[in-house]
Design a protein around this motif. Structure first.
Motif, PDB file in Angstrom:
ATOM      1  N   PHE A   1      53.287 -35.075 -90.786  1.00  0.00           N
ATOM      2  CA  PHE A   1      54.073 -35.081 -89.703  1.00  0.00           C
ATOM      3  C   PHE A   1      54.642 -36.658 -89.526  1.00  0.00           C
ATOM      4  O   PHE A   1      54.165 -37.447 -89.440  1.00  0.00           O
ATOM      5  CB  PHE A   1      53.334 -34.793 -88.466  1.00  0.00           C
ATOM      6  N   SER A   2      56.016 -36.261 -89.842  1.00  0.00           N
ATOM      7  CA  SER A   2      56.762 -37.782 -89.854  1.00  0.00           C
ATOM      8  C   SER A   2      58.402 -37.573 -89.755  1.00  0.00           C
ATOM      9  O   SER A   2      58.584 -36.531 -89.992  1.00  0.00           O
ATOM     10  CB  SER A   2      56.405 -38.881 -90.988  1.00  0.00           C
TER      11      SER A   2
ATOM     12  N   GLU B   1      59.360 -38.361 -77.953  1.00  0.00           N
ATOM     13  CA  GLU B   1      58.519 -38.571 -76.947  1.00  0.00           C
ATOM     14  C   GLU B   1      58.477 -39.697 -76.141  1.00  0.00           C
ATOM     15  O   GLU B   1      58.114 -39.738 -74.975  1.00  0.00           O
ATOM     16  CB  GLU B   1      57.251 -38.055 -77.485  1.00  0.00           C
TER      17      GLU B   1
ATOM     18  N   GLY C   1      55.741 -31.203 -84.682  1.00  0.00           N
ATOM     19  CA  GLY C   1      54.554 -30.686 -85.482  1.00  0.00           C
ATOM     20  C   GLY C   1      53.284 -31.037 -84.668  1.00  0.00           C
ATOM     21  O   GLY C   1      52.539 -30.117 -84.389  1.00  0.00           O
ATOM     22  N   LEU C   2      53.568 -32.114 -83.961  1.00  0.00           N
ATOM     23  CA  LEU C   2      52.175 -32.505 -83.059  1.00  0.00           C
ATOM     24  C   LEU C   2      52.313 -31.459 -81.677  1.00  0.00           C
ATOM     25  O   LEU C   2      51.238 -30.827 -81.219  1.00  0.00           O
ATOM     26  CB  LEU C   2      52.307 -33.838 -82.468  1.00  0.00           C
ATOM     27  N   MET C   3      53.326 -31.071 -81.282  1.00  0.00           N
ATOM     28  CA  MET C   3      53.642 -30.426 -79.990  1.00  0.00           C
ATOM     29  C   MET C   3      53.371 -28.866 -80.077  1.00  0.00           C
ATOM     30  O   MET C   3      53.276 -28.011 -79.485  1.00  0.00           O
ATOM     31  CB  MET C   3      55.097 -30.685 -79.334  1.00  0.00           C
ATOM     32  N   HIS C   4      53.940 -28.425 -81.477  1.00  0.00           N
ATOM     33  CA  HIS C   4      54.278 -27.007 -81.452  1.00  0.00           C
ATOM     34  C   HIS C   4      53.519 -26.173 -82.751  1.00  0.00           C
ATOM     35  O   HIS C   4      53.630 -25.071 -82.804  1.00  0.00           O
ATOM     36  CB  HIS C   4      55.892 -26.597 -81.406  1.00  0.00           C
TER      37      HIS C   4
ATOM     38  N   ASN D   1      61.656 -42.086 -82.064  1.00  0.00           N
ATOM     39  CA  ASN D   1      60.714 -41.110 -81.434  1.00  0.00           C
ATOM     40  C   ASN D   1      61.184 -40.575 -79.943  1.00  0.00           C
ATOM     41  O   ASN D   1      61.313 -41.145 -79.078  1.00  0.00           O
ATOM     42  CB  ASN D   1      59.025 -41.769 -81.480  1.00  0.00           C
TER      43      ASN D   1
ATOM     44  N   LEU E   1      57.703 -35.392 -86.782  1.00  0.00           N
ATOM     45  CA  LEU E   1      56.530 -35.641 -86.102  1.00  0.00           C
ATOM     46  C   LEU E   1      56.214 -34.863 -84.743  1.00  0.00           C
ATOM     47  O   LEU E   1      55.292 -34.337 -84.505  1.00  0.00           O
ATOM     48  CB  LEU E   1      56.446 -37.288 -85.769  1.00  0.00           C
ATOM     49  N   SER E   2      57.117 -35.232 -83.728  1.00  0.00           N
ATOM     50  CA  SER E   2      57.052 -34.598 -82.340  1.00  0.00           C
ATOM     51  C   SER E   2      56.982 -32.943 -82.495  1.00  0.00           C
ATOM     52  O   SER E   2      56.096 -32.445 -81.796  1.00  0.00           O
ATOM     53  CB  SER E   2      57.979 -35.035 -81.503  1.00  0.00           C
TER      54      SER E   2
ATOM     55  N   THR F   1      50.447 -26.959 -83.833  1.00  0.00           N
ATOM     56  CA  THR F   1      48.822 -27.009 -83.766  1.00  0.00           C
ATOM     57  C   THR F   1      48.287 -25.292 -83.679  1.00  0.00           C
ATOM     58  O   THR F   1      47.459 -25.166 -84.566  1.00  0.00           O
ATOM     59  CB  THR F   1      48.254 -27.784 -82.699  1.00  0.00           C
TER      60      THR F   1
END
Length: 301
Positions: free
Chosen positions: A127-128, A224, A103-106, A222, A100-101, A108
């Motif tokens: 993303f999980s 983050e 995917g979302l942070m790096h 998580n 998850l983290s 995009t």
């Protein structure tokens, strides 16, 4: 449907583990998948999958057919891509999962650029932090930040993953900055709860390993979330730099015990071992590895 389509459907049933799951992955009715399997078995004159109300399993003929069909379909895919080896023609749907983290942070910007390069390509992204069975759930590719243990998968390193022990300046001002491992006894930790151990492994300048049991004030799944709580002064956390790098660069978090090193992990591209890897996946794996490399940008804080 042609014979190759029926072969692909049979492979999907076997790898998904049931007709129901195969139908969900193919987005068609369960009755249609069941009927096509029966037609295939009738055409071959043998039962491929033994089915009861509770269980199903491959027959001996089905096992032999699965192995041979898998090889045939891989050869067909390879032939098609050899004939059409122009990267700009990459199409189809790339089904991928990533933490998850991460995917979302790096990912995009990576997916944005890759999608712009290949406008005919579609994406299905999960993303999980759950463990995804690539074969059973029909994924082509996964990014995983852990060592590969399942022999049914292959893996290619994408990036080095470094971790840091850190806390907020306010927390350290209030509780004191630990200078030795013994000092950690006086501190509380914010712990990533999907880890397999409560111990921190630290490596000194002589290469000797030391272990410290964390007194966890808060556990969470998580990174983050834990990083944000560390910024708010709730304790020390051990976190990957790809999550904490912006807060470290801004001074919201401060590294501690820098005389020790933490074990270095890897981010891997993971895919089924005995399945042809599509051109869209191969190019994406190389694209990500080139962008991140052994010293990714998030380590420059």
């Amino acid at each position: 449907m042609g014979q190759l389509e029926d072969m692909a459907m049979f492979i999907r049933i076997v790898e998904a583990g049931s007709i129901t799951k195969a139908a969900e992955q193919l987005n068609i009715a369960k009755s249609a998948v069941s009927r096509r399997l029966k037609d295939l078995e009738a055409r071959l004159g043998t039962q491929l999958i033994s089915r009861t109300t509770r269980h199903s399993h491959l027959t001996q003929a089905g096992e032999q057919y699965y192995q041979q069909v898998n090889s045939i379909l891989n050869a067909v895919d390879a032939l098609n891509e050899t004939t059409n080896d122009t990267p700009t023609r990459i199409g189809g749907t790339l089904k991928m999962t990533a933490p998850l983290s991460f995917g979302l942070m790096h990912l995009t910007d990576v997916i944005d650029e890759y999608a712009n390069q290949h406008p005919n390509l579609k994406f299905e992204l999960d993303f999980s932090d759950r463990h995804v069975d690539l074969i059973e759930e029909g994924y082509e590719l996964a990014i995983r930040i852990r060592e590969l243990r399942d022999s049914s998968y292959q893996a290619k390193p994408l990036a080095r993953i470094r971790c840091v022990i850190c806390a907020s300046p306010d927390y350290l001002k209030k509780m004191g900055t630990p200078d030795t491992l013994e000092d950690l006894e006086e501190h509380e930790f914010l712990q990533y709860s999907l880890g397999q151990t409560n111990n921190i492994e630290l490596i000194d300048a002589q290469g000797k390993k030391h272990y410290h049991a964390m007194n966890a004030k808060i556990k969470a799944t998580n990174g983050e979330f834990l990083t944000d709580l560390a910024v708010k002064g709730h304790g020390i956390t051990v976190i990957p730099t790809f999550i904490a790098y912006k807060k470290l660069a801004r001074g919201e978090l401060v590294p501690i015990l820098q005389q020790y090193q933490l074990p270095i992990l890897n981010a891997y591209a993971v895919y089924p071992k005995n399945r042809f890897l599509s051109q869209r996946c191969r190019y994406l794996i190389d694209f990500i590895a080139e962008r991140f490399g052994d010293h990714p940008y998030w380590d420059d804080f």
